[in-house]
Design a protein around this motif. Structure first.
Motif: not given
Length: 155
Positions: A87, A91, A95, A110, A112
């Protein structure tokens, strides 16, 4: 390295994976190294990084890894079981570019930070045919760095 390898648990045996925006090859190269049963595609848009990745893959001898130089949104869909992303952008903006590379019933993993605010993206998930399959918070061994994985399933 530990951060990269933490996602290995989400990759099924024999999976076709892609690491979108791989940069220096993280998490793709470490994962391809420990998971020789997978096919890893490293996607990077910067030519200089692609040259490094191509050399690194050759020198390490990663026969299960290929480098694709280009922007994810410009590439033909890669049809992957697993799409990995650290990322690098919001997002909401990234995405849709990630989703197009996951095959039906594929997943997007993902990376995060647990400290990052949750983004309200329910309608976007629905529009892209995605759903939240799993969220995993963990503390990385040796470093005590907290990490959150968000696994999205393509319906």
């Amino acid at each position: 390295m530990i951060d990269s390898l933490a996602a290995a648990q989400f990759i099924p045996t024999g999976a076709r994976c892609c690491d979108i925006g791989t940069g220096a090859g993280l998490p793709g190269i470490p994962l391809a190294t420990v998971r020789s049963d997978t096919h890893m595609i490293l996607v990077e848009s910067t030519q200089k990084k692609c040259r490094f990745l191509t050399l690194a893959v050759k020198e390490i001898g990663l026969a299960n890894t290929e480098v694709v130089c280009g922007r994810s949104e410009s590439l033909a869909p890669l049809g992957c079981d697993i799409v990995l992303s650290r990322l690098t952008g919001p997002l909401r903006k990234t995405l849709k570019h990630l989703a197009r590379h996951a095959k039906p019933d594929g997943s997007i993993v993902l990376y995060k930070s647990p400290a990052a605010p949750d983004e309200p993206f329910g309608p976007l998930l629905q529009k892209l045919g995605l759903s939240v399959a799993r969220t995993l918070d963990l503390v990385l061994p040796l470093s005590a760095v907290p990490r959150r994985f968000l696994v999205l399933r393509r319906d």
